[in-house]
Design a protein around this motif. Structure first.
Motif, mmCIF file in Angstrom:
data_model
loop_
_atom_site.group_PDB
_atom_site.id
_atom_site.type_symbol
_atom_site.label_atom_id
_atom_site.label_comp_id
_atom_site.label_asym_id
_atom_site.label_seq_id
_atom_site.Cartn_x
_atom_site.Cartn_y
_atom_site.Cartn_z
ATOM 1 N N ASN A 246 0.851 -1.185 0.000
ATOM 2 C CA ASN A 246 0.000 0.000 0.000
ATOM 3 C C ASN A 246 0.891 1.240 0.000
ATOM 4 O O ASN A 246 2.118 1.148 0.109
ATOM 5 C CB ASN A 246 -0.950 0.006 1.205
ATOM 6 N N LEU A 247 0.285 2.423 -0.118
ATOM 7 C CA LEU A 247 1.058 3.649 -0.222
ATOM 8 C C LEU A 247 1.865 3.927 1.045
ATOM 9 O O LEU A 247 2.968 4.471 0.981
ATOM 10 C CB LEU A 247 0.117 4.819 -0.517
ATOM 11 N N ALA A 248 1.320 3.535 2.189
ATOM 12 C CA ALA A 248 2.043 3.752 3.443
ATOM 13 C C ALA A 248 3.344 2.948 3.469
ATOM 14 O O ALA A 248 4.379 3.426 3.941
ATOM 15 C CB ALA A 248 1.158 3.363 4.627
ATOM 16 N N PHE A 249 3.286 1.726 2.943
ATOM 17 C CA PHE A 249 4.492 0.896 2.887
ATOM 18 C C PHE A 249 5.523 1.504 1.938
ATOM 19 O O PHE A 249 6.718 1.555 2.238
ATOM 20 C CB PHE A 249 4.131 -0.516 2.435
ATOM 21 N N VAL A 250 5.065 1.968 0.775
ATOM 22 C CA VAL A 250 5.971 2.609 -0.184
ATOM 23 C C VAL A 250 6.633 3.827 0.454
ATOM 24 O O VAL A 250 7.839 4.057 0.281
ATOM 25 C CB VAL A 250 5.210 3.006 -1.467
ATOM 26 N N LYS A 251 5.859 4.580 1.207
ATOM 27 C CA LYS A 251 6.416 5.761 1.881
ATOM 28 C C LYS A 251 7.465 5.344 2.904
ATOM 29 O O LYS A 251 8.513 5.990 3.039
ATOM 30 C CB LYS A 251 5.290 6.548 2.553
ATOM 31 N N ARG A 252 7.200 4.267 3.650
ATOM 32 C CA ARG A 252 8.177 3.785 4.633
ATOM 33 C C ARG A 252 9.488 3.416 3.963
ATOM 34 O O ARG A 252 10.565 3.676 4.493
ATOM 35 C CB ARG A 252 7.620 2.559 5.381
ATOM 36 N N VAL A 253 9.386 2.804 2.792
ATOM 37 C CA VAL A 253 10.603 2.398 2.079
ATOM 38 C C VAL A 253 11.406 3.613 1.657
ATOM 39 O O VAL A 253 12.609 3.711 1.923
ATOM 40 C CB VAL A 253 10.242 1.534 0.846
ATOM 41 N N PHE A 254 10.739 4.576 1.005
ATOM 42 C CA PHE A 254 11.464 5.696 0.411
ATOM 43 C C PHE A 254 11.800 6.811 1.392
ATOM 44 O O PHE A 254 12.469 7.779 1.017
ATOM 45 C CB PHE A 254 10.682 6.255 -0.780
ATOM 46 N N GLU A 382 11.120 -4.384 10.181
ATOM 47 C CA GLU A 382 10.122 -5.339 9.699
ATOM 48 C C GLU A 382 10.629 -6.100 8.473
ATOM 49 O O GLU A 382 11.394 -5.573 7.662
ATOM 50 C CB GLU A 382 8.809 -4.629 9.381
ATOM 51 N N ASP A 383 10.194 -7.342 8.339
ATOM 52 C CA ASP A 383 10.678 -8.219 7.283
ATOM 53 C C ASP A 383 10.396 -7.684 5.893
ATOM 54 O O ASP A 383 11.217 -7.843 4.983
ATOM 55 C CB ASP A 383 10.043 -9.614 7.423
ATOM 56 N N VAL A 388 12.516 -5.682 0.687
ATOM 57 C CA VAL A 388 12.553 -4.701 -0.397
ATOM 58 C C VAL A 388 13.931 -4.053 -0.504
ATOM 59 O O VAL A 388 14.444 -3.844 -1.608
ATOM 60 C CB VAL A 388 11.465 -3.626 -0.191
ATOM 61 N N VAL A 389 14.549 -3.743 0.630
ATOM 62 C CA VAL A 389 15.876 -3.118 0.591
ATOM 63 C C VAL A 389 16.891 -4.060 -0.050
ATOM 64 O O VAL A 389 17.679 -3.655 -0.917
ATOM 65 C CB VAL A 389 16.334 -2.700 2.000
ATOM 66 N N ILE A 390 16.875 -5.327 0.349
ATOM 67 C CA ILE A 390 17.823 -6.293 -0.207
ATOM 68 C C ILE A 390 17.605 -6.466 -1.708
ATOM 69 O O ILE A 390 18.557 -6.494 -2.495
ATOM 70 C CB ILE A 390 17.708 -7.640 0.535
#
Length: 474
Positions: A246-254, A382-383, A388-390
């Motif tokens: 979801n958009l919240a997850f994408v925001k957490r990544v970036f 969080e996993d 996603v980072v890896i």
């Protein structure tokens, strides 16, 4: 003091009863499958260069930089598949997903034997890149899910070395096939190479389908008892998981510095492998027209051999030193600068250039140690973010590599590769600087985490004392 640390490192008892037995089981079933999978992955991938110098170039009438274009197209497929593959592992059982991808790339490898033009191989390699993108980053995600920080470096090193072994074995395999099967059933030796490579993947895929243990929270492996499954879960930090996709997850990544820090680290570090990943020694030898087919296939195997030794050495050493993975960044920076200078030297002998290409193979150590560094740094995250980072690390590196090799390491630049040598020197300077900055950020994050843990403990103690005081008054 040093001897005491070595003895403690080697004989350190596990904290929980039965933990040693659990780790041995994990090593057997996880490492054997992942290493065999990566071995065939690199065997299939590296044998394109072996086929190229063993008759494929002449049979298919390669021109200009078509060989490099094939690698670039493969890389594009690899880029597109990496992040979806790692997120797929987060939702699907790895024992299903990994073998399925193996069967796909094995079939595509065998289809390569029927190629009649370089463009046929370009199309095949694109889809092969999609399938193979699951292996490297997927395995590092799995290793980080099962192993503690003390165990991770060595396992990452063993896994990475298996891919280098595939590269190394591929040269000897092509030599054997060319001498025994060239012309059999009307097929050239390089075509038999792809057929045999593809067939090798089938039994390994079946092994993974039946015996791979998935992740600690999803495993149903018959060889793990209920207590061992519980122990496996307890060995890794329990981190609350927020729903991805979801958009919240994408925001957490970036908005996470982990993403920027480690993705850029691997973008830079990935290009320090350019001498080896672009098969420069093979192309250099081919351009001189002084070597036999056997020599063209056998001599370059020294590069991955050095890579295996360096990978295992640094992976074990950084475990022993308490996870100081950043040291490899400085080693690679020095290696890249010195070997480039050796090759640029106009008065350098052939032996000196061979030595430089072999030494450059030691930079492969960064694969195991830098991905272990990322797993270590995000152990309390969080996993889904870690996955996603890896995956983004490899995606970012390959996105740059797709055009980087065309600028600096095309086959028609042989034998000098002058632009590539200067590019390597600049890349290595950048790596040393970025490693220093990332070390500062990881140390800062660890100190912050320790302060938070201390504060939480103080609050718990105060609450306990207050509760005890109320009991006394009552």
């Amino acid at each position: 003091m040093a001897f005491k640390r070595v003895r403690e490192y080697v004989s350190h008892p596990y904290e929980h009863p039965g933990e040693g037995k659990l780790v041995r089981k994990l090593d057997f079933f996880i490492l054997t499958f992942c290493c065999l999978m990566y071995f065939t992955n690199y065997l299939d991938r590296s044998n394109l260069a072996n086929a190229y110098v063993s008759g494929m170039k002449e049979d298919l009438k390669f021109k200009g930089n078509q060989f490099n274009l094939i690698n670039t197209i493969f890389t594009v497929g690899y880029i597109l598949g990496a992040i979806p593959s790692n997120l797929a592992l987060y939702h699907l059982k790895p024992r299903i997903f990994f073998p399925l991808m193996m069967l796909i790339w094995g079939a595509l490898t065998m289809v390569t034997a029927a190629a009649q033009h370089p463009r046929d191989i370009m199309a095949i390699r694109f889809f092969q890149g999609l399938a193979e993108s699951s292996t490297f980053v997927g395995t590092h995600y799995i290793l980080g899910s099962w192993y503690t920080a003390r165990e991770l470096g060595k396992r990452s090193g063993i896994f990475t070395s298996s891919g280098l072994a595939g590269t190394m074995f591929g040269g000897f395999l092509q030599t054997a096939i060319h001498s025994s099967l060239d012309g059999a059933k009307g097929l050239s030796g390089w075509r038999w190479l792809f057929i045999i490579d593809g067939l090798i993947t089938i039994p390994i895929a079946l092994y993974g389908l039946f015996l791979f243990p998935d992740t600690p929270s999803t495993t149903s492996a018959f060889y793990l008892t209920s207590s061992e499954r519980a122990l496996a879960i307890s060995r890794v930090p329990e981190v609350p998981e927020r729903r991805p996709w979801n958009l919240a997850f994408v925001k957490r990544v970036f908005t996470s510095w982990y993403w920027y820090g480690f993705v850029m680290l691997w973008i830079i570090a990935g290009e320090t492998e350019s001498f080896s990943s672009n098969s420069l020694l093979s192309i250099y030898m081919k351009s001189t027209k002084k070597y036999t087919v056997a020599q063209l296939n056998n001599y370059p195997t020294g590069v991955p051999a050095v890579g295996i030794i360096s990978t295992l050495l640094w992976a074990t050493l950084t475990d022993f030193l308490g996870g100081k993975r950043y040291l490899v960044g400085y080693w690679i920076a020095v290696t890249g600068i010195v070997t480039s200078a050796m090759i640029l030297n106009p008065g350098a002998s052939v032996a000196s250039k061979f030595g430089a290409f072999y030494w450059a193979g030691s930079v492969y150590a960064c694969q195991a140690t830098f991905f272990a560094w990322a797993n270590d740094a995000m152990r309390y995250e969080e996993d889904s973010l870690r996955a996603v980072v890896i995956a983004s690390m490899n995606t970012g590196s390959n996105a740059v590599n797709a055009w980087w090799s065309l600028l600096f390491y095309t086959a028609d630049m042989a034998p000098k590769f002058t632009k590539g040598m200067w590019a390597m020197i600049g890349t290595c300077i950048a790596l040393a600087l970025w490693t220093s900055g990332l070390l500062y950020m990881t140390d800062k994050a660890e100190k912050k985490r320790l302060v938070e843990i201390t504060s939480e403990n103080v609050v718990v103690e105060k609450n306990f004392e207050a509760s005890a005081g109320e009991d006394v008054n009552v």
